[in-house]
Design a protein around this motif. Structure first.
Motif, PDB file in Angstrom:
ATOM      1  N   SER A 350       0.848  -1.203   0.000  1.00 17.51           N
ATOM      2  CA  SER A 350       0.000   0.000   0.000  1.00 17.51           C
ATOM      3  C   SER A 350       0.879   1.246   0.000  1.00 17.51           C
ATOM      4  CB  SER A 350      -1.007  -0.028   1.146  1.00 17.51           C
ATOM      5  OG  SER A 350      -0.384  -0.360   2.361  1.00 17.51           O
ATOM      6  N   PHE A 351       0.539   2.127  -0.948  1.00 17.59           N
ATOM      7  CA  PHE A 351       1.390   3.281  -1.248  1.00 17.59           C
ATOM      8  C   PHE A 351       0.937   4.546  -0.543  1.00 17.59           C
ATOM      9  CE2 PHE A 351       1.553   0.899  -5.399  1.00 17.59           C
ATOM     10  CZ  PHE A 351       2.903   0.591  -5.351  1.00 17.59           C
ATOM     11  N   CYS A 352       1.858   5.504  -0.499  1.00  8.66           N
ATOM     12  CA  CYS A 352       1.484   6.903  -0.290  1.00  8.66           C
ATOM     13  C   CYS A 352       2.248   7.685  -1.355  1.00  8.66           C
ATOM     14  CB  CYS A 352       1.821   7.382   1.119  1.00  8.66           C
ATOM     15  SG  CYS A 352       3.553   7.772   1.379  1.00  8.66           S
ATOM     16  N   ALA A 353       1.921   8.954  -1.489  1.00  5.93           N
ATOM     17  CA  ALA A 353       2.491   9.743  -2.591  1.00  5.93           C
ATOM     18  C   ALA A 353       4.000   9.947  -2.449  1.00  5.93           C
ATOM     19  CB  ALA A 353       1.768  11.076  -2.701  1.00  5.93           C
ATOM     20  N   LYS A 354       4.529   9.635  -1.259  1.00  7.61           N
ATOM     21  CA  LYS A 354       5.970   9.824  -1.064  1.00  7.61           C
ATOM     22  C   LYS A 354       6.800   8.635  -1.572  1.00  7.61           C
ATOM     23  CE  LYS A 354       7.351  11.358   3.033  1.00  7.61           C
ATOM     24  NZ  LYS A 354       7.180  11.661   4.468  1.00  7.61           N
ATOM     25  N   ASN A 355       6.131   7.521  -1.853  1.00  5.76           N
ATOM     26  CA  ASN A 355       6.858   6.369  -2.403  1.00  5.76           C
ATOM     27  C   ASN A 355       7.401   6.714  -3.797  1.00  5.76           C
ATOM     28  OD1 ASN A 355       4.506   4.385  -0.721  1.00  5.76           O
ATOM     29  ND2 ASN A 355       6.691   4.205  -0.390  1.00  5.76           N
ATOM     30  N   THR A 356       8.421   5.966  -4.213  1.00  4.36           N
ATOM     31  CA  THR A 356       9.067   6.280  -5.498  1.00  4.36           C
ATOM     32  C   THR A 356       9.222   5.019  -6.354  1.00  4.36           C
ATOM     33  OG1 THR A 356      11.255   5.821  -4.594  1.00  4.36           O
ATOM     34  CG2 THR A 356      10.472   8.104  -4.415  1.00  4.36           C
ATOM     35  N   LYS A 357       9.499   5.247  -7.631  1.00  6.44           N
ATOM     36  CA  LYS A 357       9.738   4.111  -8.544  1.00  6.44           C
ATOM     37  C   LYS A 357      11.028   3.385  -8.160  1.00  6.44           C
ATOM     38  CE  LYS A 357       7.065   5.764 -12.380  1.00  6.44           C
ATOM     39  NZ  LYS A 357       6.990   6.403 -13.665  1.00  6.44           N
ATOM     40  N   ASP A 358      11.976   4.133  -7.643  1.00  7.88           N
ATOM     41  CA  ASP A 358      13.228   3.537  -7.208  1.00  7.88           C
ATOM     42  C   ASP A 358      12.953   2.508  -6.086  1.00  7.88           C
ATOM     43  OD1 ASP A 358      16.058   3.423  -7.201  1.00  7.88           O
ATOM     44  OD2 ASP A 358      16.025   4.527  -5.285  1.00  7.88           O
ATOM     45  N   GLU A 359      12.045   2.864  -5.194  1.00  5.80           N
ATOM     46  CA  GLU A 359      11.674   1.928  -4.108  1.00  5.80           C
ATOM     47  C   GLU A 359      11.011   0.680  -4.697  1.00  5.80           C
ATOM     48  OE1 GLU A 359      10.883   4.883  -0.286  1.00  5.80           O
ATOM     49  OE2 GLU A 359       9.223   4.482  -1.656  1.00  5.80           O
ATOM     50  N   ILE A 360      10.193   0.887  -5.736  1.00  5.07           N
ATOM     51  CA  ILE A 360       9.533  -0.268  -6.374  1.00  5.07           C
ATOM     52  C   ILE A 360      10.578  -1.161  -7.039  1.00  5.07           C
ATOM     53  CG2 ILE A 360       7.935  -0.944  -8.229  1.00  5.07           C
ATOM     54  CD1 ILE A 360       6.251   1.501  -7.482  1.00  5.07           C
ATOM     55  N   ASP A 361      11.571  -0.536  -7.668  1.00  5.11           N
ATOM     56  CA  ASP A 361      12.654  -1.321  -8.284  1.00  5.11           C
ATOM     57  C   ASP A 361      13.311  -2.214  -7.231  1.00  5.11           C
ATOM     58  OD1 ASP A 361      12.263  -0.212 -10.747  1.00  5.11           O
ATOM     59  OD2 ASP A 361      13.819   1.330 -10.539  1.00  5.11           O
ATOM     60  N   LYS A 362      13.555  -1.623  -6.051  1.00  5.11           N
ATOM     61  CA  LYS A 362      14.213  -2.402  -4.981  1.00  5.11           C
ATOM     62  C   LYS A 362      13.305  -3.534  -4.511  1.00  5.11           C
ATOM     63  CE  LYS A 362      17.348   1.176  -3.490  1.00  5.11           C
ATOM     64  NZ  LYS A 362      17.260   2.559  -3.074  1.00  5.11           N
ATOM     65  N   LEU A 363      12.008  -3.245  -4.392  1.00  6.69           N
ATOM     66  CA  LEU A 363      11.054  -4.281  -3.969  1.00  6.69           C
ATOM     67  C   LEU A 363      11.060  -5.446  -4.960  1.00  6.69           C
ATOM     68  CD1 LEU A 363       8.478  -5.297  -2.348  1.00  6.69           C
ATOM     69  CD2 LEU A 363       7.141  -4.004  -4.010  1.00  6.69           C
ATOM     70  N   VAL A 364      10.948  -5.121  -6.235  1.00  9.64           N
ATOM     71  CA  VAL A 364      10.853  -6.180  -7.253  1.00  9.64           C
ATOM     72  C   VAL A 364      12.172  -6.962  -7.311  1.00  9.64           C
ATOM     73  CG1 VAL A 364      10.434  -6.674  -9.702  1.00  9.64           C
ATOM     74  CG2 VAL A 364       9.068  -4.940  -8.528  1.00  9.64           C
ATOM     75  N   LYS A 365      13.278  -6.251  -7.140  1.00  8.90           N
ATOM     76  CA  LYS A 365      14.583  -6.928  -7.149  1.00  8.90           C
ATOM     77  C   LYS A 365      14.663  -7.930  -5.985  1.00  8.90           C
ATOM     78  CE  LYS A 365      19.469  -5.810  -6.780  1.00  8.90           C
ATOM     79  NZ  LYS A 365      19.800  -5.488  -5.406  1.00  8.90           N
ATOM     80  N   GLU A 366      14.185  -7.507  -4.815  1.00 12.65           N
ATOM     81  CA  GLU A 366      14.223  -8.419  -3.654  1.00 12.65           C
ATOM     82  C   GLU A 366      13.243  -9.569  -3.826  1.00 12.65           C
ATOM     83  OE1 GLU A 366      16.422  -8.810  -1.658  1.00 12.65           O
ATOM     84  OE2 GLU A 366      17.488  -6.908  -1.667  1.00 12.65           O
ATOM     85  N   LEU A 367      12.098  -9.307  -4.456  1.00 14.31           N
ATOM     86  CA  LEU A 367      11.160 -10.407  -4.724  1.00 14.31           C
ATOM     87  C   LEU A 367      11.833 -11.412  -5.655  1.00 14.31           C
ATOM     88  CD1 LEU A 367       7.756  -8.500  -5.177  1.00 14.31           C
ATOM     89  CD2 LEU A 367       8.269 -10.175  -3.388  1.00 14.31           C
ATOM     90  N   GLN A 368      12.519 -10.866  -6.650  1.00 10.43           N
ATOM     91  CA  GLN A 368      13.229 -11.725  -7.604  1.00 10.43           C
ATOM     92  C   GLN A 368      14.274 -12.586  -6.879  1.00 10.43           C
ATOM     93  OE1 GLN A 368      12.469 -11.736 -11.085  1.00 10.43           O
ATOM     94  NE2 GLN A 368      13.533 -13.641 -10.660  1.00 10.43           N
ATOM     95  N   ASN A 369      15.047 -11.947  -5.982  1.00  8.22           N
ATOM     96  CA  ASN A 369      16.055 -12.691  -5.200  1.00  8.22           C
ATOM     97  C   ASN A 369      15.383 -13.774  -4.370  1.00  8.22           C
ATOM     98  OD1 ASN A 369      18.083 -11.131  -6.142  1.00  8.22           O
ATOM     99  ND2 ASN A 369      18.189  -9.765  -4.362  1.00  8.22           N
ATOM    100  N   TYR A 370      14.258 -13.412  -3.773  1.00  6.97           N
ATOM    101  CA  TYR A 370      13.537 -14.369  -2.918  1.00  6.97           C
ATOM    102  C   TYR A 370      13.135 -15.611  -3.729  1.00  6.97           C
ATOM    103  CZ  TYR A 370       9.889 -16.499  -0.110  1.00  6.97           C
ATOM    104  OH  TYR A 370       9.141 -17.402   0.587  1.00  6.97           O
ATOM    105  N   PHE A 371      12.507 -15.392  -4.892  1.00  3.48           N
ATOM    106  CA  PHE A 371      12.032 -16.536  -5.677  1.00  3.48           C
ATOM    107  C   PHE A 371      13.199 -17.344  -6.255  1.00  3.48           C
ATOM    108  CE2 PHE A 371       8.172 -13.794  -5.819  1.00  3.48           C
ATOM    109  CZ  PHE A 371       7.394 -14.628  -5.037  1.00  3.48           C
ATOM    110  N   THR A 372      14.287 -16.648  -6.573  1.00  6.80           N
ATOM    111  CA  THR A 372      15.465 -17.367  -7.072  1.00  6.80           C
ATOM    112  C   THR A 372      15.992 -18.291  -5.967  1.00  6.80           C
ATOM    113  OG1 THR A 372      15.975 -15.426  -8.380  1.00  6.80           O
ATOM    114  CG2 THR A 372      17.719 -17.054  -8.196  1.00  6.80           C
ATOM    115  N   ASN A 373      16.079 -17.765  -4.727  1.00  4.55           N
ATOM    116  CA  ASN A 373      16.565 -18.580  -3.609  1.00  4.55           C
ATOM    117  C   ASN A 373      15.640 -19.736  -3.297  1.00  4.55           C
ATOM    118  OD1 ASN A 373      18.741 -16.978  -3.315  1.00  4.55           O
ATOM    119  ND2 ASN A 373      17.850 -15.680  -1.707  1.00  4.55           N
ATOM    120  N   VAL A 374      14.322 -19.449  -3.320  1.00  2.14           N
ATOM    121  CA  VAL A 374      13.339 -20.487  -3.001  1.00  2.14           C
ATOM    122  C   VAL A 374      13.435 -21.628  -3.996  1.00  2.14           C
ATOM    123  CG1 VAL A 374      10.843 -20.964  -3.074  1.00  2.14           C
ATOM    124  CG2 VAL A 374      11.695 -19.049  -1.749  1.00  2.14           C
TER     125      VAL A 374
END
Ligand code: PLP
Length: 376
Positions: A350-374
């Motif tokens: 859940s977002f607020c207007a202060k969130n950024t695309k850079d933060e989303i990039d980091k989220l997706v990158k960590e999700l990617q790492n998570y699924f790769t490890n799993v």
């Protein structure tokens, strides 16, 4: 720290905290006392009521707003303050927040005739089910504007039309906690009688909220004491928190449209980026919903474990509703006909207007790492 759990609570605006600090320190009088400084606070609070009514599209001369300790209290007052007749019917949706859902269950325990409207696959209420269950005995309907778990937006105008077609003098309550200052809400247009809001979901403070009451709506008090707030909510009036709430509303409302576009852009960016993930992902509610809340389902995975992994990487996301995350299962997703396997794999961004695309990039990158490890 990256914070993607704004449906659970938001960081207060600095102006809000400054307002609270200033009012607490310098205007600490009890607004109900009879000397002049208190009377001035009382007048100021009445001005804030009118301001909030205007933001909601109501009539500031005729309607009312009372201040509460938050939306849970506003919701309880709406439900228990309007139950006058055990022979009438009270309607709720199965997708309501526990503040309403558990109040409805309690009403049922007390012998009232309570029925629940189911949800469609997209998370909105099932309007046909409302039409079926709404009859001349229905005297109270409580349905939320935006679902706190999926972001699904209910069509309040359509709901009021269905109610009016089927019954007369029905009180319509809206839990607008996740919609107020984020999407358009007009109490007059939708003939809303009661509406709950909460400070901490709009960059205000925790422990303060309000209940809008349209002119002529019959409401009884559910607590007993000094008779403050038109005898509807006894207890010393929390002037500093009310100032802070009004300040949060002013800022959020002023930036509502601009923030909406920013957040919509973030949500679109996230859903696009998720396509690059190795794991299949379903966006639980993706049509006619608020961009502020995105419920993601990673079938075959555990949302709880994903959440903990992201936490370890300093990214905070939600699983289910924060207020009920200790409970097993998910009433909302279940009613949307997701399987248990899918529900177990859900997380909430859940977002607020202060969130950024850079933060989303980091989220997706960590999700990617998570699924790769799993999958390794
Ligand atoms: N209603 C909805 C839709 C919510 O999301 C919440 C909080 O998560 C509440 C009510 C309860 O609000 P409060 O924390 O102000 O009591």
């Amino acid at each position: 720290m990256i914070y993607f759990d704004n449906a659970a609570t938001t960081q207060p605006y600095k102006e809000v905290v400054d307002t609270f600090f200033e009012a607490s320190l310098n205007k600490f009088y009890n607004p109900s006392a009879s000397y002049l400084p208190s009377f001035n606070l009382f007048k100021e609070i009445n001005g804030y009521r009118k301001q909030i009514i205007e933001y909601l599209g109501g009539d500031k001369e005729l309607d009312n707003v009372i201040f509460t300790s938050g939306a849970t209290e506003s919701d309880n007052l709406a439900v228990f303050g309007t139950c006058f007749n055990k022979h009438k019917k009270y309607l709720f949706s199965v997708g309501e927040h526990p503040a309403i859902y558990n109040s409805a269950m309690e009403l049922k325990n007390r012998g009232y005739n309570v029925e629940f409207i189911s949800l469609q696959k997209n998370g909105q209420i099932d309007y046909d089910d409302l039409e079926r269950k709404c009859d001349k005995d229905v005297c109270f309907v409580s349905l939320m504007s935006v679902n706190n778990e999926t972001g699904a937006i209910n069509n309040l105008e359509k709901i009021r039309e269905i109610i009016d077609k089927k019954t007369e003098n029905c009180v319509f309550h809206v839990d607008a906690v996740q919609g107020f200052c984020k999407i358009k809400i007009n109490v007059k247009k939708c003939k809303i009688n009661l509406l709950s809001i909460s400070g901490h979901k709009i960059h205000g403070l925790k422990g303060v909220g309000a209940l809008y009451i349209s002119k002529g709506t019959r409401l009884k008090n559910i607590n007993y004491g000094g008779g403050q707030e038109f005898n509807l909510r006894s207890g010393t009036v929390n002037y500093p928190a009310i100032c802070a709430l009004t300040r949060a509303i002013e800022i959020s409302f002023k930036n509502k449209d601009e923030n909406y576009l920013k957040v919509l852009d973030l949500k679109n960016y996230l859903t696009e980026k998720l396509k690059s993930l190795k794991s299949n992902v379903i966006v639980a509610s993706d049509s006619n919903c608020s961009p502020y809340i995105v419920s993601l389902i990673f079938e075959g995975n555990r949302g709880e474990t994903i959440m903990r992994y992201l936490d370890s990487k300093n990214i905070l996301v939600g699983t289910g509703s924060a207020c009920s995350s200790s409970k097993v299962g998910n009433r909302v997703l279940e009613n949307m006909k997701y399987t248990q396997r899918q529900i177990l794999g859900s997380i909430r961004i859940s977002f607020c207007a202060k969130n950024t695309k850079d933060e989303i990039d980091k989220l997706v990158k960590e999700l990617q790492n998570y699924f790769t490890n799993v999958n390794a």
